[in-house]
Design a protein around this motif. Structure first.
Motif, PDB file in Angstrom:
ATOM      1  N   VAL A   1      -2.673   6.538   3.669  1.00 29.53           N
ATOM      2  CA  VAL A   1      -2.931   5.531   4.802  1.00 29.53           C
ATOM      3  C   VAL A   1      -4.087   5.851   5.774  1.00 29.53           C
ATOM      4  O   VAL A   1      -4.751   5.247   5.820  1.00 29.53           O
ATOM      5  CB  VAL A   1      -1.821   4.677   5.670  1.00 29.53           C
ATOM      6  CG1 VAL A   1      -1.431   3.418   4.471  1.00 29.53           C
ATOM      7  CG2 VAL A   1      -0.615   5.421   5.770  1.00 29.53           C
TER       8      VAL A   1
ATOM      9  N   TRP B   1       0.690  -1.451  -0.046  1.00 30.86           N
ATOM     10  CA  TRP B   1      -0.037  -0.228  -0.088  1.00 30.86           C
ATOM     11  C   TRP B   1       1.422   1.492  -0.083  1.00 30.86           C
ATOM     12  O   TRP B   1       1.477   1.200   0.432  1.00 30.86           O
ATOM     13  CB  TRP B   1      -0.941   0.200   0.662  1.00 30.86           C
ATOM     14  CG  TRP B   1      -2.147  -0.862   1.058  1.00 30.86           C
ATOM     15  CD1 TRP B   1      -2.541  -1.856   0.041  1.00 30.86           C
ATOM     16  CD2 TRP B   1      -2.783  -1.668   2.521  1.00 30.86           C
ATOM     17  NE1 TRP B   1      -3.568  -2.550   0.162  1.00 30.86           N
ATOM     18  CE2 TRP B   1      -3.630  -1.911   1.518  1.00 30.86           C
ATOM     19  CE3 TRP B   1      -3.013  -1.523   3.800  1.00 30.86           C
ATOM     20  CZ2 TRP B   1      -5.232  -2.864   2.523  1.00 30.86           C
ATOM     21  CZ3 TRP B   1      -4.296  -1.619   4.115  1.00 30.86           C
ATOM     22  CH2 TRP B   1      -5.012  -2.683   3.526  1.00 30.86           C
TER      23      TRP B   1
ATOM     24  N   GLY C   1       3.339   3.740   9.071  1.00 32.48           N
ATOM     25  CA  GLY C   1       1.248   4.228   9.100  1.00 32.48           C
ATOM     26  C   GLY C   1       0.227   5.071   9.944  1.00 32.48           C
ATOM     27  O   GLY C   1       1.774   6.211  10.670  1.00 32.48           O
TER      28      GLY C   1
ATOM     29  N   THR D   1       1.433   0.366   6.093  1.00 28.26           N
ATOM     30  CA  THR D   1       1.999  -0.551   5.068  1.00 28.26           C
ATOM     31  C   THR D   1       3.519  -0.362   5.247  1.00 28.26           C
ATOM     32  O   THR D   1       4.240   0.076   6.627  1.00 28.26           O
ATOM     33  CB  THR D   1       1.885   0.215   4.000  1.00 28.26           C
ATOM     34  OG1 THR D   1       2.545   0.054   2.445  1.00 28.26           O
ATOM     35  CG2 THR D   1       2.477   1.675   4.209  1.00 28.26           C
TER      36      THR D   1
END
Length: 576
Positions: A364, A359, A392, A383
């Motif tokens: 996020v 990701w 994150g 991530t």
């Protein structure tokens, strides 16, 4: 998702009546004021007519004397000054504010925004090495630095002094900087501790101007940046922030800097009065997108642009970043939804912790907010960073102290920081599962059941015939709205649609209604309910219902009308 309605405690009837009489307003408006701590004519005057003279003495901040003197000494001795701030809106507006002021008076100054991916949040060792290699001897941090104990100590060995301007909670140890300005320091008695990071930077400049007889008017051109930071960082719009936001919005509407003017045009806000919500949902996300997708330095380049051509070029780059951000955000959010729905273990949890190494780190936090909208529980989305750590953002639900919950898990973390409702964190990948389990345990022990149900706080009951042009004219003067002074929410019962109600929107998911009450069936008032089309059949069948809503102004084809923006609908026989 079913929502709970909560009617706020109403003001003391005698105080409300007395205030209504002294101000010549109705009791509903007077009650709204009392709920906000405004109980006298003088209180109301200060509330409705903020004054820059109401700003606190900046020297009440611990270490302000030291900060001002070190800044002045650096300029007097022609030292190289590096202005440093994080890549989010608060950080970039703060850097733009400090740099804009200094460069007007001093040429030996530059700025540095860390890379979200290679350096991460806060002061980085890389930036200190850069400062040392390029001869900088004064490092001014904005919206960060309060936890940079090791980094400040390292900088000191290289001959670099720090002045820290931050608003986050400190750890037990304060960095050994020349000055640490943070109203949340336990040894700081400053009367207002909810300044934004940009706001703390503004206080340093206010103090500098006071000490060296620079007219305050030279700071007023920076207030548009302060207003953007206050709105985007979701700090309370009360006290000193209300004053700064009020005059910052005035500047933003009347004479914004080139960069903000370009963003205003791209956001489609150049034809109506800009409010806090416009910053939160349109201006702020575009500025933030630079740091999320490319570099926060682009945002500062925009905010410090000295002419329209440069500003327009930077604004277009940032707008493209925002479009990219939206696409990535949408894809990852769908991935997250799918993962949760296909993993039964999440069904009974009171928190959400997700980790996916693929990701995009820049979105996020947005994804965490999206998940809360659907699942309504404290959420952490992680991530993989370029240095091999899981990193994150965490987001909370109203009333739950997320920072405290994250801090309780600090032995599993490499780094963390933030506020009650938002935090950033970094940990070893092998600790993610342990953190997920611990975080769930902590949330379960701390959270109250009512915090897991979305609540709509209602300020007052109101009949539709009480909503007059005068009522709305006074209501508008409650602005700027924001945490601590939210746009009032009203409750009206026993309402009906006059027969013209319909579903609207591409997916027919919204409701457009004309509402009436039996006591005044001939004067309908328009209402829009986003995402409320599920109630359409009951309403068309003529059933009485109740609505909670904000009173807004609708602009259409050059005509402005009062409209109700519905937050929720319940049938009359449904409980709150």
């Amino acid at each position: 998702m079913v929502k709970s309605w909560v009617l706020k405690e109403q003001g003391n009837p005698e105080v409300v009546a007395e205030l209504a009489a002294s101000l010549g307003i109705d009791s509903v408006l007077a009650n709204l004021l009392v709920q906000r701590g405004v109980t006298s004519f003088d209180d109301a005057k200060a509330f409705f007519r903020p004054s820059l003279s109401d700003l606190h003495d900046p020297f009440l901040l611990t270490d302000m004397d030291k900060a001002v003197e070190r800044l002045h000494a650096a300029m007097a001795n022609n030292e190289k000054i590096l202005v440093y701030g994080d890549y989010d809106v608060d950080g970039t507006t703060a850097v733009a504010l400090m740099y804009s002021f200094l460069r007007e008076r001093y040429s030996n100054v530059s700025y540095y925004i860390p890379d979200r991916y290679s350096e991460g949040y806060g002061v980085s060792f890389k930036s200190i090495e850069y400062a040392a290699q390029n001869g900088y001897t004064l490092f001014i941090t904005l919206d960060c630095g309060i936890k940079a104990v090791e980094k400040v100590a390292h900088a000191k060995t290289l001959g670099i002094d720090f002045v820290i301007c931050d608003h986050h909670f400190p750890s037990d140890i304060i960095p050994d900087a020349v000055a640490v300005l943070d109203p949340k320091r336990t040894d700081c008695t400053y009367p207002f501790n909810d300044l934004s990071g940009c706001g703390v930077g503004f206080k340093l400049l206010q103090a500098y101007c006071q000490r060296y007889d620079i007219p305050f008017s030279e700071l007023e051109g920076l207030l548009d940046l302060v207003a953007v930071s206050i709105a985007s960082d979701i700090v309370p719009v009360i006290g000193e922030n209300r004053v700064l936001a009020y005059f910052g919005l005035k500047r933003l509407n009347e004479n914004p800097r080139y960069g903000l003017k370009s963003i205003i045009k791209l956001s489609g806000l150049d034809h109506h009065s800009i409010a806090i919500d416009d910053i939160v949902f349109k201006i702020g996300p575009r500025i933030n997108a630079a740091g999320r997708m490319e570099s926060g330095k682009t945002a500062v380049d925009l905010l410090t642009a000295s002419n329209e051509e440069v500003a327009k070029e930077m604004a277009n780059i940032i707008n493209e970043c925002n479009n990219d951000r939206k696409n990535v955000d949408r894809t990852i959010t769908l991935d997250a939804f799918k993962f949760i729905e296909t993993n039964p273990e999440f069904a009974n949890r009171k928190s959400t912790v997700l980790f996916n190494p693929t990701w995009h780190k820049g979105v996020v936090g947005i994804v965490a907010s999206r998940l809360i909208e659907t699942y309504y529980r404290p959420t952490v989305v992680l991530t993989l960073s370029s240095n091999g750590f899981a990193t994150g953002s965490a987001r909370s639900v109203p009333g739950f102290d997320l920072y405290q919950a994250v801090e309780t898990c600090s032995d599993l973390l490499e780094n963390f920081g933030g506020h009650m409702y938002a935090a950033g964190l970094t940990l070893k990948v092998e600790n993610v599962e342990k953190f997920s389990k611990r975080f769930e345990e902590v949330v379960c022990s701390m959270i109250k059941p009512e915090m897991l149900v979305p609540q709509i706080e209602i300020d007052s009951r109101l009949n539709l015939d009480e909503i007059s042009p005068k009522f709305y004219r006074i209501l508008k003067q409650f602005q700027p709205f924001g945490p601590g002074n939210m746009s009032p929410v009203f409750l009206t019962e026993e309402v009906y649609d006059n027969g013209d109600g319909r579903k609207v929107g591409n997916g027919a998911e919204h409701l457009k209604l004309d509402l009436i009450q039996e006591n005044n069936p001939y004067k309908p008032i328009g209402a829009i309910g986003f995402g409320l089309a599920d109630h359409y059949n009951n309403i068309k069948n003529g059933m009485a219902f109740k609505v909670c809503y904000a009173v807004v102004e609708n602009h259409f084809r050059g005509v402005s009308t009062i409209q109700l923006r519905l937050k929720d609908i319940k049938m009359q026989n449904e409980p709150f």
